[in-house]
Design a protein around this motif. Sequence first.
Motif, mmCIF file in Angstrom:
data_model
loop_
_atom_site.group_PDB
_atom_site.id
_atom_site.type_symbol
_atom_site.label_atom_id
_atom_site.label_comp_id
_atom_site.label_asym_id
_atom_site.label_seq_id
_atom_site.Cartn_x
_atom_site.Cartn_y
_atom_site.Cartn_z
ATOM 1 N N GLU A 49 50.804 -21.992 -41.926
ATOM 2 C CA GLU A 49 49.728 -20.997 -41.970
ATOM 3 C C GLU A 49 48.422 -21.646 -42.427
ATOM 4 O O GLU A 49 48.412 -22.442 -43.360
ATOM 5 C CB GLU A 49 50.112 -19.858 -42.927
ATOM 6 N N ARG A 50 47.334 -21.257 -41.759
ATOM 7 C CA ARG A 50 46.035 -21.832 -42.056
ATOM 8 C C ARG A 50 45.314 -21.071 -43.165
ATOM 9 O O ARG A 50 44.637 -21.688 -43.990
ATOM 10 C CB ARG A 50 45.207 -21.820 -40.779
ATOM 11 N N PHE A 51 45.463 -19.817 -43.221
ATOM 12 C CA PHE A 51 44.718 -18.991 -44.174
ATOM 13 C C PHE A 51 45.580 -18.674 -45.398
ATOM 14 O O PHE A 51 46.784 -18.453 -45.293
ATOM 15 C CB PHE A 51 44.262 -17.690 -43.500
ATOM 16 N N GLU A 53 45.671 -16.036 -47.318
ATOM 17 C CA GLU A 53 46.282 -14.710 -47.393
ATOM 18 C C GLU A 53 47.571 -14.625 -46.593
ATOM 19 O O GLU A 53 48.417 -13.776 -46.858
ATOM 20 C CB GLU A 53 45.305 -13.611 -46.957
ATOM 21 N N ARG A 54 47.758 -15.489 -45.635
ATOM 22 C CA ARG A 54 49.008 -15.503 -44.867
ATOM 23 C C ARG A 54 50.051 -16.424 -45.525
ATOM 24 O O ARG A 54 51.221 -16.362 -45.176
ATOM 25 C CB ARG A 54 48.725 -15.940 -43.438
ATOM 26 N N GLN A 55 49.633 -17.270 -46.475
ATOM 27 C CA GLN A 55 50.560 -18.162 -47.179
ATOM 28 C C GLN A 55 51.203 -17.469 -48.381
ATOM 29 O O GLN A 55 52.298 -17.843 -48.789
ATOM 30 C CB GLN A 55 49.829 -19.414 -47.665
ATOM 31 N N LEU A 56 50.529 -16.462 -48.932
ATOM 32 C CA LEU A 56 51.022 -15.791 -50.134
ATOM 33 C C LEU A 56 52.403 -15.159 -49.965
ATOM 34 O O LEU A 56 53.222 -15.244 -50.888
ATOM 35 C CB LEU A 56 50.015 -14.746 -50.610
ATOM 36 N N PRO A 57 52.745 -14.533 -48.822
ATOM 37 C CA PRO A 57 54.099 -13.986 -48.706
ATOM 38 C C PRO A 57 55.189 -15.058 -48.806
ATOM 39 O O PRO A 57 56.257 -14.817 -49.377
ATOM 40 C CB PRO A 57 54.108 -13.329 -47.334
#
Length: 177
Positions: A49-51, A53-57
């Motif tokens: 994941e690049r962003f 907010e998409r890595q947090l999960p």
Amino acid sequence: MRADRTARTAGASGTARLRALHPMLWAAFASLAVGAVLCVLGWYGVSGERFAERQLPYLASCTVPGAALIVAGTLLLTHGRSVLAAARVEELYGLLVTTEPPAPPEPTRTTADGTPLMVPGGTLRHRADCPLVAGKPEAVPADATVLSAQALAPCPICEPDRPPEPEGPPPSPAPEP
């Protein structure tokens, strides 16, 4: 007091502790393995994941629980090893401290004429009180023929006296030319 209690409980509690320890070690290894797998899955998900907010999960669902399982597995493993060491020490203490009287010491063997002892097939002669032949029933007085041939070296521990010279006529001096 402690010796009696330890001697009575060493066998029963030591075995019970080892039986209770076995599942704890398996749980520790399983926790470590599952934690490592979760951390690898979290890393793999975050790396794709690049962003942020998409890595947090991935961090919340895999990496943090994986790290917690690794810490829990390490604590279980450390506790299990300390319990195992304590059980071994208690078992050894129970073996060392007994309520039975010690066995009487073996009587020292003496030869009437001071003849050194030897072990059949050995290369040394010993005194009767030498620690190397103490407790060996196969140690026997050395034969006069073996002593006269000086086939046995003196023991470096007990340093027996030189063997007695064989009895007989003294050797005659050789005539001078």
